[in-house]
Design a protein around this motif. Structure first.
Motif, short mmCIF file in Angstrom:
data_model
loop_
_atom_site.label_atom_id
_atom_site.label_comp_id
_atom_site.label_asym_id
_atom_site.label_seq_id
_atom_site.Cartn_x
_atom_site.Cartn_y
_atom_site.Cartn_z
N THR A 57 -6.82 -8.07 -1.58
CA THR A 57 -7.04 -7.46 -2.85
C THR A 57 -6.38 -6.11 -3.42
O THR A 57 -5.91 -5.33 -2.46
CB THR A 57 -8.58 -7.00 -2.91
N GLU A 58 -5.91 -6.21 -4.38
CA GLU A 58 -4.91 -5.16 -4.78
C GLU A 58 -5.53 -4.03 -5.31
O GLU A 58 -6.45 -4.02 -6.06
CB GLU A 58 -3.83 -5.76 -5.92
N TYR A 59 -5.19 -2.88 -4.88
CA TYR A 59 -5.70 -1.50 -5.28
C TYR A 59 -4.42 -0.63 -5.71
O TYR A 59 -3.40 -0.95 -5.38
CB TYR A 59 -6.10 -0.66 -4.16
N LEU A 60 -4.68 0.26 -6.76
CA LEU A 60 -3.51 1.06 -7.10
C LEU A 60 -4.36 2.53 -7.10
O LEU A 60 -5.29 2.87 -7.78
CB LEU A 60 -3.28 1.01 -8.53
N PRO A 61 -4.25 3.18 -5.74
CA PRO A 61 -5.12 4.35 -5.49
C PRO A 61 -4.56 5.70 -5.88
O PRO A 61 -3.30 5.70 -6.49
CB PRO A 61 -5.09 4.34 -3.82
N PRO A 62 -5.14 6.96 -5.68
CA PRO A 62 -4.65 8.02 -6.10
C PRO A 62 -3.62 8.45 -5.07
O PRO A 62 -3.59 7.96 -3.86
CB PRO A 62 -5.90 8.87 -5.90
N PHE A 63 -2.70 9.14 -5.44
CA PHE A 63 -1.55 9.59 -4.82
C PHE A 63 -1.87 10.94 -4.25
O PHE A 63 -0.72 11.27 -3.47
CB PHE A 63 -0.14 9.59 -5.58
N MET A 64 -2.90 11.33 -4.55
CA MET A 64 -3.15 12.73 -3.67
C MET A 64 -4.76 12.70 -3.24
O MET A 64 -5.46 11.92 -3.72
CB MET A 64 -3.11 14.12 -4.61
N VAL A 65 -4.85 13.32 -2.06
CA VAL A 65 -6.20 12.95 -1.41
C VAL A 65 -6.78 14.33 -0.90
O VAL A 65 -6.02 15.58 -1.00
CB VAL A 65 -5.99 12.22 -0.14
N ASN A 66 -7.96 14.66 -0.82
CA ASN A 66 -8.51 15.75 -0.25
C ASN A 66 -8.46 15.72 1.22
O ASN A 66 -8.13 14.69 1.94
CB ASN A 66 -9.98 16.09 -0.97
N ALA A 67 -8.96 17.00 1.75
CA ALA A 67 -8.73 16.96 3.41
C ALA A 67 -9.87 16.01 4.16
O ALA A 67 -9.15 15.66 4.85
CB ALA A 67 -9.06 18.72 3.42
N ASP A 68 -10.96 15.85 3.41
CA ASP A 68 -11.77 15.06 4.03
C ASP A 68 -11.03 13.50 4.50
O ASP A 68 -11.14 13.03 5.49
CB ASP A 68 -12.87 14.73 3.44
N SER A 69 -10.41 12.99 3.52
CA SER A 69 -9.60 11.89 3.38
C SER A 69 -8.74 11.83 4.69
O SER A 69 -8.55 11.06 5.45
CB SER A 69 -9.11 11.51 2.24
N ALA A 70 -7.94 13.09 4.43
CA ALA A 70 -6.68 13.14 5.47
C ALA A 70 -7.44 13.08 6.83
O ALA A 70 -6.64 12.68 7.88
CB ALA A 70 -5.91 14.25 5.09
N TYR A 71 -8.57 13.82 7.01
CA TYR A 71 -8.99 13.86 8.55
C TYR A 71 -9.26 12.48 8.85
O TYR A 71 -9.21 11.99 9.85
CB TYR A 71 -10.18 14.92 8.49
N ALA A 72 -10.08 11.74 8.08
CA ALA A 72 -10.54 10.53 8.10
C ALA A 72 -9.77 9.58 8.93
O ALA A 72 -9.98 8.62 9.70
CB ALA A 72 -11.35 9.79 6.91
N THR A 73 -8.45 9.44 8.32
CA THR A 73 -7.54 8.35 8.80
C THR A 73 -6.70 8.96 10.01
O THR A 73 -5.76 8.32 10.07
CB THR A 73 -6.55 7.81 7.48
N LEU B 202 -17.45 -8.35 5.73
CA LEU B 202 -16.33 -8.29 6.59
C LEU B 202 -15.67 -9.74 6.77
O LEU B 202 -16.16 -10.56 6.66
CB LEU B 202 -16.52 -7.85 7.82
N PRO B 203 -14.24 -9.69 6.62
CA PRO B 203 -13.22 -8.73 6.62
C PRO B 203 -12.92 -8.29 5.30
O PRO B 203 -13.02 -9.04 4.60
CB PRO B 203 -12.03 -9.42 7.44
N LEU B 204 -12.74 -7.21 4.91
CA LEU B 204 -12.30 -6.31 3.83
C LEU B 204 -10.69 -6.41 3.78
O LEU B 204 -10.10 -5.92 4.88
CB LEU B 204 -12.68 -5.19 3.61
N LYS B 205 -10.10 -7.26 2.97
CA LYS B 205 -8.48 -7.16 3.02
C LYS B 205 -7.88 -6.39 1.89
O LYS B 205 -8.36 -6.96 0.82
CB LYS B 205 -8.06 -8.43 3.05
N MET B 206 -7.16 -5.34 1.73
CA MET B 206 -6.64 -4.63 0.81
C MET B 206 -5.16 -4.69 0.77
O MET B 206 -4.59 -4.46 1.95
CB MET B 206 -7.38 -3.51 0.70
N THR B 207 -4.64 -4.49 -0.36
CA THR B 207 -3.09 -4.20 -0.50
C THR B 207 -2.93 -3.14 -1.49
O THR B 207 -3.74 -3.03 -2.36
CB THR B 207 -2.27 -5.47 -0.64
N ALA B 208 -1.96 -2.10 -1.41
CA ALA B 208 -1.69 -1.34 -2.33
C ALA B 208 -0.16 -0.81 -2.20
O ALA B 208 0.22 -0.78 -1.24
CB ALA B 208 -2.62 -0.07 -2.11
#
Length: 407
Positions: free
Chosen positions: A177-193, A235-241
RNA sequence: GGUGAGGUGGAUGAGUGGCUGAAAUCAGUAGUUUGCUAAACUGCCGUACGGGUUAAACUGUACCGCGGGUUCGAAUCCCGCCCUCACCGCCA
């Protein structure tokens, strides 16, 4: 740990000790707090009956308990913080298939495909080809921003767009499934991945708002499922961006950064899956096969490497790298990295699913590039160059609208 | 940026100091019943970290945007912050 060439095995013992300490403190705190809660309830009942004396004496008792609670509360909070800070320093554990090793020389070539072209005399590296055909203006990028921020021009810009379009179509056709995500993230997101705290300093940080420019679409897209409990049937979740990717690449200036080889901003299409733990190993192979088919369709010579422990990323349990051969430079360029993170990211993200037994457990996450554009472009230009121009592979022609660049 | 309203469990949405971890409805789930599609009824149905158990049962603590404070006791009162929505201003 040894396979990953991780230098601090004592961290594990530290963590166990910290956790024991945390439990001890929590038990002490909880028991006293339980007394306070029970007494408070009793006070309420006394008050309701108008028994002031009993209420007052209990209040005194509670005040006493609360005083002893204060230091406990503080050390418990400190203990939890310390444990947390130590825990995030721990990289993922490699799987059994990961070869031990420290450097890229220890990576294992799984297989090669495609054919290296025999270039005519006078074959040129991509940074000359882009100039000859007016595809990229590196100097202009220097002026506008700085080095590593090229400006794609004319057919060059169109080719980028065609590649993005082609990759996304290829992925959605395979059920992503196609996504167009934000190009900036907060610190929580950066920790999570797992980019923080490991990659602090490699990301551009917009301090006024405390946002990070994404180094890959993996970060915002995987975080879609942060703090969620999925159903097993989801599941499974399949994403592309598609996304631009921003990397400071601090300390990596040198001979390898010429032309498109290493940039501060580049385009990439990513595939991400969140799957049942039982499925992640098979899914990884699926994703590798998927990317392989994509590289093949571009008619590029490639090889697939299984990374050794020391060359793998912080968060990965196992990684396959794709490299394409850049004929004029006569070197391999990494164009994709497909990894299984197992529960490393999902644990940080609290991405779980409810199984058939009704219990929640962590899902597994995987991702891979499909593909990173600039190096693909470099290889495309160099491998498909002819004395008169650049041949566009058949798979790309519908998106590019032409079968050649140049005369 | 200004003004106003608001942030409660998967969703909608009650709840202004103790009987509320939280009504009700929907969704979900297990079962009962009606010869199918469908409906009715009944039970269950938040998370994290502890204690406990072979495993359960059972049990403690915390969580009603986040962080502080008041109080014996806070979803409920006070302060700060963040976010969302509406209108205005500005603007692609």
């Amino acid at each position: 740990m040894a396979i990953k060439n991780f230098g601090q095995p004592q961290l594990v013992d530290q963590i166990i000790a910290l956790d024991d300490e945390r439990k001890r403190l929590q038990l002490a705190f909880d028991t006293t707090q339980a007394q306070v809660n029970a007494a408070s309830k009793e006070i309420g009942q006394h008050m309701a009956k108008g028994d002031k004396a009993a209420a007052e004496s209990l209040k005194a008792q509670v005040a006493d308990w609360k005083q002893s609670l204060e230091p406990l509360k503080l050390s418990l909070a400190q203990s939890e913080k310390q444990l947390q800070e130590t825990l995030v320093l721990l990289p993922n554990l490699p799987t059994a298939e990961v070869p031990a090793g420290k450097t890229p020389e220890d990576n294992v070539v799984v297989r090669e495909g495609g054919e290296k072209p025999v270039l005519a005399n006078g074959a040129k590296p991509h940074w000359e080809l882009t100039q000859i055909h007016g595809l990229i203006d590196f100097e202009l990028g220097n002026k506008i921003t700085g080095s590593g921020f090229p400006v794609y021009t004319g057919k060059g810009a169109k080719l980028q767009r065609a590649l993005v379009q082609y990759f996304l179509e290829f992925n959605t056709a395979a059920g992503y499934t196609e996504y167009l995500p934000p190009f900036m993230v907060n610190a929580d997101s950066a920790y999570a991945t797992g980019q923080l705290p490991d990659k602090e300093g490699q990301m551009y940080h917009a301090t006024a708002d405390d946002f990070y420019l994404i180094p890959t679409a993996e970060v915002p897209v995987t975080n879609i499922y942060r703090d969620t409990i999925l159903k097993e049937a989801d599941l499974p979740l399949k994403m592309t961006a598609y996304s631009p990717c921003f990397r400071r690449e601090a300390g990596s200036y040198g001979k390898d950064v010429r032309g498109l080889n290493r940039l501060h901003q580049f385009e990439k299409v990513e595939i991400i899956q969140i799957v049942h733990p039982d499925q992640s190993a098979a899914t990884l192979l699926d994703m590798v096969a998927h990317v392989e088919a994509l590289v093949k369709s571009l008619e590029l010579p490639y090889r697939i490497l299984r990374l050794c422990g020391g060359d793998m990323g912080f968060a990965a349990a196992i990684t396959y790298d794709f490299e394409v051969f850049s004929a004029a430079q006569e070197r391999w360029l990494e164009v994709s990295s497909v990894s299984n993170f197992e529960s490393f990211q999902t644990h940080r993200m609290k991405c779980r699913f409810k199984g058939a037994d009704g219990k929640t457990q962590l899902a597994h996450s995987l991702n891979g590039s499909s593909l990173a554009l600039p190096r693909i472009l470099a290889a495309l230009l160099e491998n498909h160059q002819t004395p008169t121009g650049i041949r566009i592979p058949a798979a790309l022609q519908p998106y590019f609208g032409s079968d050649t660049i140049g005369a």
